[in-house]
Design a protein around this motif. Structure first.
Motif, PDB file in Angstrom:
ATOM      1  N   HIS A   1       0.783  -1.236   0.000  1.00 56.74           N
ATOM      2  CA  HIS A   1       0.000   0.000   0.000  1.00 56.74           C
ATOM      3  C   HIS A   1       0.816   1.288   0.000  1.00 56.74           C
ATOM      4  CE1 HIS A   1      -3.457  -2.548   1.173  1.00 56.74           C
ATOM      5  NE2 HIS A   1      -4.098  -1.654   0.466  1.00 56.74           N
ATOM      6  N   LYS A   2       2.020   1.217   0.544  1.00 55.30           N
ATOM      7  CA  LYS A   2       2.726   2.478   0.809  1.00 55.30           C
ATOM      8  C   LYS A   2       2.960   3.316  -0.448  1.00 55.30           C
ATOM      9  CE  LYS A   2       7.485   0.786   0.755  1.00 55.30           C
ATOM     10  NZ  LYS A   2       8.738   0.700   1.499  1.00 55.30           N
ATOM     11  N   GLY A   3       3.145   2.651  -1.581  1.00 54.22           N
ATOM     12  CA  GLY A   3       3.398   3.355  -2.839  1.00 54.22           C
ATOM     13  C   GLY A   3       2.228   4.201  -3.323  1.00 54.22           C
ATOM     14  N   HIS A   4       1.038   3.921  -2.775  1.00 58.79           N
ATOM     15  CA  HIS A   4      -0.146   4.676  -3.206  1.00 58.79           C
ATOM     16  C   HIS A   4      -0.208   6.064  -2.582  1.00 58.79           C
ATOM     17  CE1 HIS A   4      -2.065   0.443  -3.694  1.00 58.79           C
ATOM     18  NE2 HIS A   4      -1.238   0.731  -4.678  1.00 58.79           N
ATOM     19  N   PHE A   5       0.683   6.300  -1.614  1.00 64.77           N
ATOM     20  CA  PHE A   5       0.634   7.589  -0.923  1.00 64.77           C
ATOM     21  C   PHE A   5       1.802   8.469  -1.340  1.00 64.77           C
ATOM     22  CE2 PHE A   5      -1.554   4.499   1.722  1.00 64.77           C
ATOM     23  CZ  PHE A   5      -2.748   5.159   2.007  1.00 64.77           C
ATOM     24  N   ILE A   6       1.457   9.588  -1.966  1.00 62.65           N
ATOM     25  CA  ILE A   6       2.469  10.545  -2.411  1.00 62.65           C
ATOM     26  C   ILE A   6       2.107  11.917  -1.848  1.00 62.65           C
ATOM     27  CG2 ILE A   6       3.569  11.648  -4.411  1.00 62.65           C
ATOM     28  CD1 ILE A   6       2.601   9.024  -5.955  1.00 62.65           C
ATOM     29  N   PRO A   7       2.992  12.573  -1.096  1.00 59.25           N
ATOM     30  CA  PRO A   7       4.287  12.084  -0.615  1.00 59.25           C
ATOM     31  C   PRO A   7       4.126  10.901   0.350  1.00 59.25           C
ATOM     32  CG  PRO A   7       3.684  14.118   0.525  1.00 59.25           C
ATOM     33  CD  PRO A   7       2.653  13.907  -0.554  1.00 59.25           C
ATOM     34  N   PRO A   8       5.221  10.162   0.574  1.00 58.95           N
ATOM     35  CA  PRO A   8       5.118   8.957   1.407  1.00 58.95           C
ATOM     36  C   PRO A   8       4.643   9.269   2.831  1.00 58.95           C
ATOM     37  CG  PRO A   8       7.304   9.148   0.397  1.00 58.95           C
ATOM     38  CD  PRO A   8       6.587  10.421   0.112  1.00 58.95           C
ATOM     39  N   VAL A   9       3.991   8.280   3.432  1.00 61.07           N
ATOM     40  CA  VAL A   9       3.536   8.412   4.816  1.00 61.07           C
ATOM     41  C   VAL A   9       4.748   8.246   5.737  1.00 61.07           C
ATOM     42  CG1 VAL A   9       2.121   7.328   6.608  1.00 61.07           C
ATOM     43  CG2 VAL A   9       1.224   7.550   4.284  1.00 61.07           C
ATOM     44  N   ASP A  10       4.876   9.127   6.715  1.00 62.90           N
ATOM     45  CA  ASP A  10       5.968   9.045   7.680  1.00 62.90           C
ATOM     46  C   ASP A  10       5.686   7.900   8.654  1.00 62.90           C
ATOM     47  OD1 ASP A  10       7.917   9.374   9.571  1.00 62.90           O
ATOM     48  OD2 ASP A  10       7.485  11.487   9.975  1.00 62.90           O
ATOM     49  N   THR A  11       6.437   6.804   8.517  1.00 65.70           N
ATOM     50  CA  THR A  11       6.153   5.622   9.337  1.00 65.70           C
ATOM     51  C   THR A  11       6.441   5.848  10.822  1.00 65.70           C
ATOM     52  OG1 THR A  11       8.299   4.741   8.693  1.00 65.70           O
ATOM     53  CG2 THR A  11       6.389   3.854   7.552  1.00 65.70           C
ATOM     54  N   ARG A  12       7.205   6.908  11.149  1.00 66.73           N
ATOM     55  CA  ARG A  12       7.443   7.210  12.568  1.00 66.73           C
ATOM     56  C   ARG A  12       6.194   7.797  13.214  1.00 66.73           C
ATOM     57  NH1 ARG A  12      12.238  11.143  11.446  1.00 66.73           N
ATOM     58  NH2 ARG A  12      10.607  11.681   9.972  1.00 66.73           N
ATOM     59  N   GLN A  13       5.229   8.158  12.362  1.00 66.81           N
ATOM     60  CA  GLN A  13       4.005   8.757  12.897  1.00 66.81           C
ATOM     61  C   GLN A  13       2.784   7.875  12.628  1.00 66.81           C
ATOM     62  OE1 GLN A  13       3.415  12.814  12.993  1.00 66.81           O
ATOM     63  NE2 GLN A  13       5.473  13.023  13.758  1.00 66.81           N
ATOM     64  N   LEU A  14       3.022   6.588  12.483  1.00 69.51           N
ATOM     65  CA  LEU A  14       1.899   5.667  12.287  1.00 69.51           C
ATOM     66  C   LEU A  14       1.216   5.415  13.632  1.00 69.51           C
ATOM     67  CD1 LEU A  14       3.429   3.031   9.830  1.00 69.51           C
ATOM     68  CD2 LEU A  14       1.516   4.564   9.373  1.00 69.51           C
ATOM     69  N   PRO A  15      -0.114   5.174  13.634  1.00 73.66           N
ATOM     70  CA  PRO A  15      -1.000   5.139  12.480  1.00 73.66           C
ATOM     71  C   PRO A  15      -1.622   6.496  12.149  1.00 73.66           C
ATOM     72  CG  PRO A  15      -2.205   4.454  14.414  1.00 73.66           C
ATOM     73  CD  PRO A  15      -0.814   4.773  14.871  1.00 73.66           C
ATOM     74  N   GLY A  16      -1.347   7.527  12.996  1.00 70.85           N
ATOM     75  CA  GLY A  16      -1.990   8.822  12.790  1.00 70.85           C
ATOM     76  C   GLY A  16      -1.757   9.399  11.404  1.00 70.85           C
TER      77      GLY A  16
END
Ligand SMILES: [Zn+2]
Length: 200
Positions: A142-157
């Motif tokens: 799924h991660k590729g569907h989000f541009i710009p990328p989702v900051d994984t240090r701030q998951l799940p918010g």
């Protein structure tokens, strides 16, 4: 961030109906190993969190067993209620952690008190969202569907904020839908079920 739905019985009933729809779809497809007929073989669960708002349907994880003599393998459909083996309901594991970076510190504390969560539980969940989930096949897909990328240090918010839901409850439902593949290890495939919280 309004999270009144978290103590609303209709939210939990709605999620149960989604799980039922998913289970029906999985059962109709038959055993993923041999194509055999799937018989109901649900098993007991004792989830924690918001007991006052949910009914007896939450004491059961919908599951099947292949009826084919030579196979007999278990097939547990994905779920929007149970996040794999986590004892707390998936919606709560999302919500409590998503509020960590929000402005509603007081509300988050209330929710943590209501759920009677230990700091160790919170730190396990944080670990899961930031270290384990980002490596999962589910997130890799799924991660590729989000541009710009989702900051994984701030998951799940950070992810919740990027989903196109009309409101918070809709976004939580979309995230539960996204997480479905990681809620079972005995079934894989694609589902057509659409989550429409307006039916709630
Ligand atoms: Zn089979």
């Amino acid at each position: 961030m309004c999270h009144a739905f978290v103590s609303n019985a209709s939210f939990y009933q709605f999620l149960f109906h989604v799980d039922q729809e998913v289970a029906n779809e999985v059962q109709q497809e038959g055993c993923i190993h041999c194509g055999g007929t799937l018989h109901v073989a649900s098993y007991p669960r004792k989830p924690r969190g918001m007991r006052c708002a949910r009914d007896g349907t939450y004491e059961t994880r919908l599951s099947f067993c292949c009826a084919n003599e030579g196979c007999r393998r278990r097939c547990t459909p994905p779920s929007v209620r149970f996040l794999g083996r986590k004892v707390y309901l998936g919606s709560l594991v999302i919500l409590v952690m998503a509020m960590e970076h929000g402005l509603s510190t007081k509300r988050r504390k209330q929710l943590i008190d209501t759920l009677d969560l230990y700091p160790q539980t919170l730190s396990r969940w944080r670990q899961w969202w930031r270290k384990i989930f980002p490596l999962s096949r589910c997130w890799q897909t799924h991660k590729g569907h989000f541009i710009p990328p989702v900051d994984t240090r701030q998951l799940p918010g950070a992810l919740l904020g990027r989903l196109h839901g009309k409101n918070l409850v809709h976004r939580v439902c979309l995230l539960l839908r996204l997480l479905m593949p990681i809620t079972t290890s005995s079934w894989s495939g694609s589902l057509t079920v659409v989550i429409d919280p307006q039916k709630m």
